[in-house]
Design a protein around this motif. Structure first.
Motif, PDB file in Angstrom:
ATOM      1  N   THR A 204      26.423  -5.026  15.447  1.00 26.34           N
ATOM      2  CA  THR A 204      26.883  -5.940  14.408  1.00 26.34           C
ATOM      3  C   THR A 204      28.347  -6.304  14.665  1.00 26.34           C
ATOM      4  OG1 THR A 204      27.435  -4.002  13.086  1.00 26.34           O
ATOM      5  CG2 THR A 204      25.306  -5.059  12.639  1.00 26.34           C
ATOM      6  N   ASN A 205      28.837  -7.313  13.962  1.00 26.35           N
ATOM      7  CA  ASN A 205      30.198  -7.793  14.236  1.00 26.35           C
ATOM      8  C   ASN A 205      31.259  -6.718  13.990  1.00 26.35           C
ATOM      9  OD1 ASN A 205      29.281 -10.236  15.069  1.00 26.35           O
ATOM     10  ND2 ASN A 205      29.582 -11.264  13.084  1.00 26.35           N
ATOM     11  N   ASP A 206      30.964  -5.750  13.093  1.00 27.00           N
ATOM     12  CA  ASP A 206      31.949  -4.672  12.866  1.00 27.00           C
ATOM     13  C   ASP A 206      31.701  -3.468  13.782  1.00 27.00           C
ATOM     14  OD1 ASP A 206      29.707  -3.487  11.768  1.00 27.00           O
ATOM     15  OD2 ASP A 206      30.492  -3.398   9.712  1.00 27.00           O
ATOM     16  N   TYR A 207      30.761  -3.577  14.692  1.00 30.34           N
ATOM     17  CA  TYR A 207      30.401  -2.549  15.695  1.00 30.34           C
ATOM     18  C   TYR A 207      29.785  -1.287  15.091  1.00 30.34           C
ATOM     19  CZ  TYR A 207      33.668  -5.197  18.729  1.00 30.34           C
ATOM     20  OH  TYR A 207      34.337  -6.167  19.426  1.00 30.34           O
ATOM     21  N   ARG A 208      29.565  -1.288  13.762  1.00 28.71           N
ATOM     22  CA  ARG A 208      29.079  -0.048  13.143  1.00 28.71           C
ATOM     23  C   ARG A 208      27.569   0.014  13.019  1.00 28.71           C
ATOM     24  NH1 ARG A 208      33.050   0.726   7.937  1.00 28.71           N
ATOM     25  NH2 ARG A 208      34.948   0.039   8.986  1.00 28.71           N
ATOM     26  N   GLY A 209      26.899  -1.071  13.329  1.00 30.09           N
ATOM     27  CA  GLY A 209      25.447  -1.103  13.163  1.00 30.09           C
ATOM     28  C   GLY A 209      24.795  -1.820  14.325  1.00 30.09           C
ATOM     29  N   LEU A 210      23.464  -1.795  14.332  1.00 32.22           N
ATOM     30  CA  LEU A 210      22.687  -2.461  15.372  1.00 32.22           C
ATOM     31  C   LEU A 210      22.062  -3.724  14.780  1.00 32.22           C
ATOM     32  CD1 LEU A 210      20.868   0.749  16.618  1.00 32.22           C
ATOM     33  CD2 LEU A 210      22.697  -0.441  17.821  1.00 32.22           C
ATOM     34  N   THR A 211      22.103  -4.825  15.501  1.00 36.08           N
ATOM     35  CA  THR A 211      21.418  -6.036  15.057  1.00 36.08           C
ATOM     36  C   THR A 211      19.970  -5.990  15.547  1.00 36.08           C
ATOM     37  OG1 THR A 211      21.851  -7.289  17.064  1.00 36.08           O
ATOM     38  CG2 THR A 211      23.578  -7.345  15.357  1.00 36.08           C
ATOM     39  N   GLY A 212      19.206  -6.983  15.173  1.00 32.98           N
ATOM     40  CA  GLY A 212      17.828  -7.075  15.658  1.00 32.98           C
ATOM     41  C   GLY A 212      17.753  -7.767  17.009  1.00 32.98           C
ATOM     42  N   GLU A 213      18.935  -8.167  17.530  1.00 29.09           N
ATOM     43  CA  GLU A 213      18.955  -8.868  18.818  1.00 29.09           C
ATOM     44  C   GLU A 213      18.902  -7.824  19.934  1.00 29.09           C
ATOM     45  OE1 GLU A 213      21.732 -12.286  20.916  1.00 29.09           O
ATOM     46  OE2 GLU A 213      22.379 -11.354  19.050  1.00 29.09           O
ATOM     47  N   SER A 214      17.771  -7.702  20.600  1.00 32.79           N
ATOM     48  CA  SER A 214      17.636  -6.650  21.608  1.00 32.79           C
ATOM     49  C   SER A 214      16.657  -7.084  22.689  1.00 32.79           C
ATOM     50  CB  SER A 214      17.164  -5.349  20.959  1.00 32.79           C
ATOM     51  OG  SER A 214      15.838  -5.501  20.504  1.00 32.79           O
ATOM     52  N   ALA A 215      16.698  -6.374  23.802  1.00 29.45           N
ATOM     53  CA  ALA A 215      15.764  -6.665  24.897  1.00 29.45           C
ATOM     54  C   ALA A 215      15.536  -5.398  25.695  1.00 29.45           C
ATOM     55  CB  ALA A 215      16.329  -7.751  25.804  1.00 29.45           C
ATOM     56  N   LYS A 216      14.320  -5.241  26.181  1.00 31.15           N
ATOM     57  CA  LYS A 216      14.031  -4.155  27.117  1.00 31.15           C
ATOM     58  C   LYS A 216      14.279  -4.666  28.529  1.00 31.15           C
ATOM     59  CE  LYS A 216      10.765  -1.471  24.409  1.00 31.15           C
ATOM     60  NZ  LYS A 216       9.386  -0.933  24.303  1.00 31.15           N
ATOM     61  N   VAL A 217      15.024  -3.881  29.294  1.00 31.73           N
ATOM     62  CA  VAL A 217      15.303  -4.259  30.690  1.00 31.73           C
ATOM     63  C   VAL A 217      14.939  -3.070  31.588  1.00 31.73           C
ATOM     64  CG1 VAL A 217      17.101  -5.923  30.067  1.00 31.73           C
ATOM     65  CG2 VAL A 217      17.737  -3.553  30.482  1.00 31.73           C
ATOM     66  N   PHE A 218      14.851  -3.293  32.874  1.00 27.55           N
ATOM     67  CA  PHE A 218      14.448  -2.235  33.814  1.00 27.55           C
ATOM     68  C   PHE A 218      13.193  -1.501  33.293  1.00 27.55           C
ATOM     69  CE2 PHE A 218      19.155  -2.512  34.149  1.00 27.55           C
ATOM     70  CZ  PHE A 218      19.225  -3.053  35.424  1.00 27.55           C
ATOM     71  N   VAL A 219      12.219  -2.277  32.877  1.00 26.25           N
ATOM     72  CA  VAL A 219      11.011  -1.708  32.266  1.00 26.25           C
ATOM     73  C   VAL A 219      10.300  -0.789  33.272  1.00 26.25           C
ATOM     74  CG1 VAL A 219       8.751  -2.272  31.293  1.00 26.25           C
ATOM     75  CG2 VAL A 219      10.770  -3.636  30.690  1.00 26.25           C
ATOM     76  N   ASP A 220       9.995   0.418  32.821  1.00 24.77           N
ATOM     77  CA  ASP A 220       9.304   1.437  33.632  1.00 24.77           C
ATOM     78  C   ASP A 220      10.063   1.826  34.905  1.00 24.77           C
ATOM     79  OD1 ASP A 220       7.231   1.725  31.846  1.00 24.77           O
ATOM     80  OD2 ASP A 220       6.015   0.163  32.788  1.00 24.77           O
ATOM     81  N   ARG A 221      11.385   1.647  34.908  1.00 25.71           N
ATOM     82  CA  ARG A 221      12.173   2.056  36.078  1.00 25.71           C
ATOM     83  C   ARG A 221      12.797   3.452  35.888  1.00 25.71           C
ATOM     84  NH1 ARG A 221      11.917   1.809  40.262  1.00 25.71           N
ATOM     85  NH2 ARG A 221      13.973   1.225  41.072  1.00 25.71           N
TER      86      ARG A 221
END
Ligand code: GAL
Length: 333
Positions: A204-221
């Motif tokens: 989040t903009n105050d760095y204290r929380g997580l937004t719903g904007e996310s992505a899985k990367v390096f899947v199964d690596r």
């Protein structure tokens, strides 16, 4: 003739009175000492630049050792929590211990900060509102909580106030880092899906929380110990495989966006002994320095005596399409 018996100095013993207080050599792979000659306890750590100083946050592993049993029935070496330690330096060489920035609790069995828990890979970012925000992997002794905890302070040395823990998007979160981008956006990056995949989540903009904007990367690596730096407009990534405290071959990757696609570049470690096993080390953090230089921090774990785990720091720069780290026997800043 009288034999003068001199007790062997262990890495844990302070320097005898009168001995030089000059910065001791920081040999890569060894346990380093602070300006008072005491072993630096800042494992799995990360750096913060603030007000002309560097702050090094990491796990103080000087607690009582024991074996924990993980969810899959394996045993893993652990120590009772001492907390997240913080050190300060003007030159990345002479480190002064400021104390414990985030303290454990002795009176809250089962709580996130109880001494019996795991508290790993702390990372701190500064928010322009004047708040220092720490993210740290919080886990039960069986590693089944798999959450990330957040704590805040109004001074870099703390004390940090714990706000609680969360699972990003409800998913498990174990090894983790926080990356602060040039535009002020910050990201939480962690191992998820039982360490099979890496999850990137915008804070989040105050760095204290997580937004719903996310992505899985390096899947199964199957990566852990993730670290990210931005150099020459690109995102450079470093991680390990998943072999617990034991070394494996480092991974590296590059991308034009933190969301990917990431292009894997293989093991970046060059020369030296056991480069194919990351010189016996595991990545901890990457910090951009001046120009295109990146400080790359590693731990050399000693599972049977975690408090004596060593450090390995190197500077590296992207070379064309590659990111390579040359072995050096000593960290010289
Ligand atoms: C490593 C991980 C460390 C710690 C350790 C426990 O793979 O990177 O942070 O969790 O396993 O075995």
């Amino acid at each position: 003739m009288t034999a003068h018996l001199v007790a062997p100095r262990t890495p844990d013993s302070p320097l005898p009175t009168g001995m030089s207080r000059s910065t001791p050599a920081h040999l890569n792979g060894e346990l380093w000492r602070d300006i008072h000659g005491r072993p630096i306890q800042a494992h799995g750590g990360g750096l913060l630049r603030f007000d002309e100083h560097w702050y090094w946050y990491g796990e103080d592993k000087s607690g009582r050792s024991s074996l924990a049993v993980t969810g899959s029935g394996q045993t893993v070496e652990r120590v009772d929590l001492v907390g997240v330690a913080v050190y300060r330096s003007a030159d990345l060489k002479s480190w002064e211990r400021l104390g414990i920035a985030l303290s454990p609790r002795h009176d809250d069995l089962g709580g996130d900060l109880h001494v019996s828990q795991f508290m790993e890979r702390p990372k701190v970012v500064y928010h322009p509102s004047g708040t220092f925000v720490m993210w740290v992997h919080i886990d039960r002794p069986d590693y089944q909580l798999a959450a990330t905890g957040v704590a805040i302070a109004d001074r870099p040395e703390g004390p940090f106030t714990y706000l609680g823990s969360v699972r990003p998007g409800g998913l498990d979160s174990r090894d983790q880092t926080v990356f602060l981008d040039e535009d002020g956006a910050a990201y939480h990056v962690c191992s998820t899906d039982r360490n099979a995949t890496t999850l990137v989540t915008r804070l989040t903009n105050d760095y204290r929380g997580l937004t719903g904007e996310s992505a899985k990367v390096f899947v199964d690596r199957h990566m852990e110990a993730q670290a990210i730096a931005r150099v020459n407009g690109r995102y450079w990534f470093l991680a390990s495989g998943c072999t617990g405290w034991h070394p494996n071959e480092a991974r590296s990757a590059v991308a034009e966006s933190i969301w990917g696609p990431w292009h894997e570049l293989g093991n970046p470690c060059r020369a030296g002994s056991r480069a194919e096993l990351t010189w016996g080390m595991q990545s901890a953090f990457m910090q951009r320095l001046d120009g295109d230089r990146v400080l790359v921090m590693f731990d050399r774990w000693r599972p049977r005596d975690l408090k004596r785990s060593g450090y390995g720091w190197f500077t590296a720069s992207p070379r064309g399409e590659r990111f390579e780290i040359d072995w050096r026997p000593e960290w010289t800043a």
